[in-house]
Design a protein around this motif. Sequence first.
Motif, PDB file in Angstrom:
ATOM      1  N   UNK A  48       0.862  -1.400   0.681  1.00  0.00           N
ATOM      2  CA  UNK A  48      -0.006   0.231  -0.403  1.00  0.00           C
ATOM      3  C   UNK A  48       0.470   1.506  -0.611  1.00  0.00           C
ATOM      4  N   UNK A  49       1.699   1.297   0.253  1.00  0.00           N
ATOM      5  CA  UNK A  49       2.674   2.645   0.694  1.00  0.00           C
ATOM      6  C   UNK A  49       3.059   2.170  -0.567  1.00  0.00           C
ATOM      7  N   UNK A  50       4.086   1.366  -0.947  1.00  0.00           N
ATOM      8  CA  UNK A  50       4.393   1.895  -2.153  1.00  0.00           C
ATOM      9  C   UNK A  50       3.226   1.586  -3.497  1.00  0.00           C
ATOM     10  N   UNK A  51       2.720   1.497  -3.274  1.00  0.00           N
ATOM     11  CA  UNK A  51       1.340   1.659  -4.491  1.00  0.00           C
ATOM     12  C   UNK A  51       0.802   3.070  -4.342  1.00  0.00           C
ATOM     13  N   UNK A  52       1.004   4.037  -3.441  1.00  0.00           N
ATOM     14  CA  UNK A  52       0.668   4.965  -2.792  1.00  0.00           C
ATOM     15  C   UNK A  52       1.502   6.239  -3.233  1.00  0.00           C
ATOM     16  N   UNK A  53       3.184   5.959  -3.007  1.00  0.00           N
ATOM     17  CA  UNK A  53       3.869   6.980  -3.187  1.00  0.00           C
ATOM     18  C   UNK A  53       4.758   7.176  -4.933  1.00  0.00           C
ATOM     19  N   UNK A  54       4.662   6.151  -5.212  1.00  0.00           N
ATOM     20  CA  UNK A  54       5.184   5.010  -6.390  1.00  0.00           C
ATOM     21  C   UNK A  54       5.787   6.480  -7.017  1.00  0.00           C
ATOM     22  N   UNK A  55       7.217   6.659  -6.355  1.00  0.00           N
ATOM     23  CA  UNK A  55       8.466   7.572  -6.751  1.00  0.00           C
ATOM     24  C   UNK A  55       9.575   7.163  -5.586  1.00  0.00           C
ATOM     25  N   UNK A  56      10.736   6.617  -6.307  1.00  0.00           N
ATOM     26  CA  UNK A  56      11.943   6.671  -5.900  1.00  0.00           C
ATOM     27  C   UNK A  56      12.686   7.363  -4.800  1.00  0.00           C
ATOM     28  N   UNK A  57      12.416   8.693  -4.643  1.00  0.00           N
ATOM     29  CA  UNK A  57      13.352  10.151  -4.213  1.00  0.00           C
ATOM     30  C   UNK A  57      12.339   9.578  -2.284  1.00  0.00           C
ATOM     31  N   UNK A  58      10.193   9.632  -2.906  1.00  0.00           N
ATOM     32  CA  UNK A  58      10.161   9.371  -1.884  1.00  0.00           C
ATOM     33  C   UNK A  58      10.208   8.180  -0.741  1.00  0.00           C
ATOM     34  N   UNK A 111      13.107   0.076  -2.223  1.00  0.00           N
ATOM     35  CA  UNK A 111      13.214   1.630  -2.504  1.00  0.00           C
ATOM     36  C   UNK A 111      13.299   2.119  -3.924  1.00  0.00           C
ATOM     37  N   UNK A 112      14.049   2.050  -4.085  1.00  0.00           N
ATOM     38  CA  UNK A 112      14.216   1.575  -5.538  1.00  0.00           C
ATOM     39  C   UNK A 112      13.755   2.224  -6.735  1.00  0.00           C
ATOM     40  N   UNK A 113      12.686   1.248  -7.200  1.00  0.00           N
ATOM     41  CA  UNK A 113      12.149   0.502  -8.468  1.00  0.00           C
ATOM     42  C   UNK A 113      11.006   1.548  -8.819  1.00  0.00           C
ATOM     43  N   UNK A 114      11.311   1.204 -10.453  1.00  0.00           N
ATOM     44  CA  UNK A 114       9.823   1.083 -11.155  1.00  0.00           C
ATOM     45  C   UNK A 114       8.850   1.296 -11.335  1.00  0.00           C
ATOM     46  N   UNK A 115       8.112  -0.074 -11.262  1.00  0.00           N
ATOM     47  CA  UNK A 115       7.074  -0.371 -11.141  1.00  0.00           C
ATOM     48  C   UNK A 115       6.176  -0.725  -9.758  1.00  0.00           C
ATOM     49  N   UNK A 116       5.387   0.376  -9.274  1.00  0.00           N
ATOM     50  CA  UNK A 116       5.066   0.023  -8.113  1.00  0.00           C
ATOM     51  C   UNK A 116       3.644   0.331  -8.643  1.00  0.00           C
ATOM     52  N   UNK A 117       3.393   1.113  -9.947  1.00  0.00           N
ATOM     53  CA  UNK A 117       2.173   1.391 -10.464  1.00  0.00           C
ATOM     54  C   UNK A 117       1.364  -0.421 -10.441  1.00  0.00           C
ATOM     55  N   UNK A 118       2.061  -1.177 -10.373  1.00  0.00           N
ATOM     56  CA  UNK A 118       1.341  -2.718 -11.019  1.00  0.00           C
ATOM     57  C   UNK A 118       2.636  -3.730  -9.723  1.00  0.00           C
ATOM     58  N   UNK A 119       1.786  -3.495  -8.324  1.00  0.00           N
ATOM     59  CA  UNK A 119       1.602  -4.608  -7.388  1.00  0.00           C
ATOM     60  C   UNK A 119       1.728  -5.613  -7.536  1.00  0.00           C
ATOM     61  N   UNK A 120       0.823  -6.431  -8.182  1.00  0.00           N
ATOM     62  CA  UNK A 120      -0.037  -7.775  -8.337  1.00  0.00           C
ATOM     63  C   UNK A 120       0.747  -8.953  -7.638  1.00  0.00           C
ATOM     64  N   UNK A 121       1.735  -8.482  -8.461  1.00  0.00           N
ATOM     65  CA  UNK A 121       3.016  -9.615  -8.630  1.00  0.00           C
ATOM     66  C   UNK A 121       3.447 -10.008  -7.258  1.00  0.00           C
ATOM     67  N   UNK A 122       3.745  -8.664  -7.014  1.00  0.00           N
ATOM     68  CA  UNK A 122       4.373  -8.907  -4.891  1.00  0.00           C
ATOM     69  C   UNK A 122       2.642  -9.321  -4.276  1.00  0.00           C
ATOM     70  N   UNK A 123       1.839  -8.698  -4.253  1.00  0.00           N
ATOM     71  CA  UNK A 123       0.618  -9.506  -3.881  1.00  0.00           C
ATOM     72  C   UNK A 123       0.644 -10.927  -4.015  1.00  0.00           C
ATOM     73  N   UNK A 124       0.916 -11.337  -5.252  1.00  0.00           N
ATOM     74  CA  UNK A 124      -0.222 -13.445  -5.113  1.00  0.00           C
ATOM     75  C   UNK A 124       1.919 -13.565  -4.746  1.00  0.00           C
ATOM     76  N   UNK A 125       3.125 -13.438  -4.480  1.00  0.00           N
ATOM     77  CA  UNK A 125       3.637 -13.667  -4.225  1.00  0.00           C
ATOM     78  C   UNK A 125       3.658 -14.481  -2.428  1.00  0.00           C
ATOM     79  N   UNK A 126       3.806 -13.403  -1.840  1.00  0.00           N
ATOM     80  CA  UNK A 126       3.806 -12.939  -0.945  1.00  0.00           C
ATOM     81  C   UNK A 126       2.583 -13.615  -0.261  1.00  0.00           C
ATOM     82  N   UNK A 127       1.137 -14.089  -1.001  1.00  0.00           N
ATOM     83  CA  UNK A 127      -0.030 -14.959  -0.518  1.00  0.00           C
ATOM     84  C   UNK A 127       0.622 -16.415  -0.570  1.00  0.00           C
TER      85      UNK A 127
END
Length: 344
Positions: A256-266, A303-319
């Motif tokens: 949720x934090x990564x999807x909301x920020x979607x910015x490496x500096x943030x 923290x430097x990832x550029x693909x936070x607009x697609x979090x589905x893969x991360x969520x699936x992996x955690x599940x």
Amino acid sequence: MKDRHKWISWHAGPPNLGPAIIAGLGCALPLLLGLLSGHPGFLWASAGAFQAAQANPLHRFGMLRLLLLTLLGACSAGLGFWAAGQAWTSALMFAAFGLLLAWLQRFGKEAGKLGMGLAVCLCLGQGHTAVGGLHNADAVAALFILGGLWVALLAFGLRGLHGLRTWPYMPRLMAVLRVLRRHAKRLPERRWRLHALGCALALGGAGLIVELAHLQRGHWLTLALVGTLQLRARSSLARALQLCMVSLASAMLLLALGYGLQSPPAMVTLALPLIVLGRAFQAHRYGLYVLQVIVSFLLLSESLAQDWQEPQQRLLNSLIGVVLAMLVAMLIHALERRLGNAKA
């Protein structure tokens, strides 16, 4: 006074401001260089800095533990990077680290923390193979060590500010071994063997799934599982389910934090204060310590990832990770009951 004691009982005493500042400065330099250059290698330097910062340089074993965490963590990250892409090699490597984690947990909390850190570094090494620009396990290990050495330099400075010896006096090795043996004798042999079997099956299966399914960012799967591999979790299925839910909830909060920020500096701006705060109030209890370390490593690695607009893969992996952990916990619990009935 009782309420205050209850509030601070989850961490070991007052805030550790010196190690917290070292952790912040140690991770800040590689992350800032990564932001400016865009080179993925600085993530490994920040991971090495954070791993080394888990040691308190003011303690008697502090500097020795710092160097051990750095060198062994670099080897673990390099092995994970090297084994990625080879399904059965990865499965055997992860199973071996599962056995190592269970064996170290047998010798007490501090040894268990070392094993957990090595398992986390292995998971990061495998998971970042596909998303990083590096293609050499030796380079990963070297960058990891550079980050740890930067923290070691800061640690020597902190010892100097406190008027301490550059290198503390070391206690006798035999005295340390006697303490470890006393810890090991307190644990029933059958319980430890079942725990070791569960750790090997869970981590080996996780490493195999990541490679066979060609999962991107597979460290979200393996780290979600590693957080549940605690010795106390084998006592009941309710405890194992609780750990799985906490691991999944932590992953969803980070998503949720990564999807909301979607910015490496943030993300870097958010990660650094959290790392400093977490190190200042480092949990004394093993379970909370594991949660702190895994969340911090995930923050650093993403923290430097550029693909936070697609979090589905991360969520699936955690599940997948928590489901696999629960299945293995059920299997070990059933095996334990069967052995208990056969003995009766």
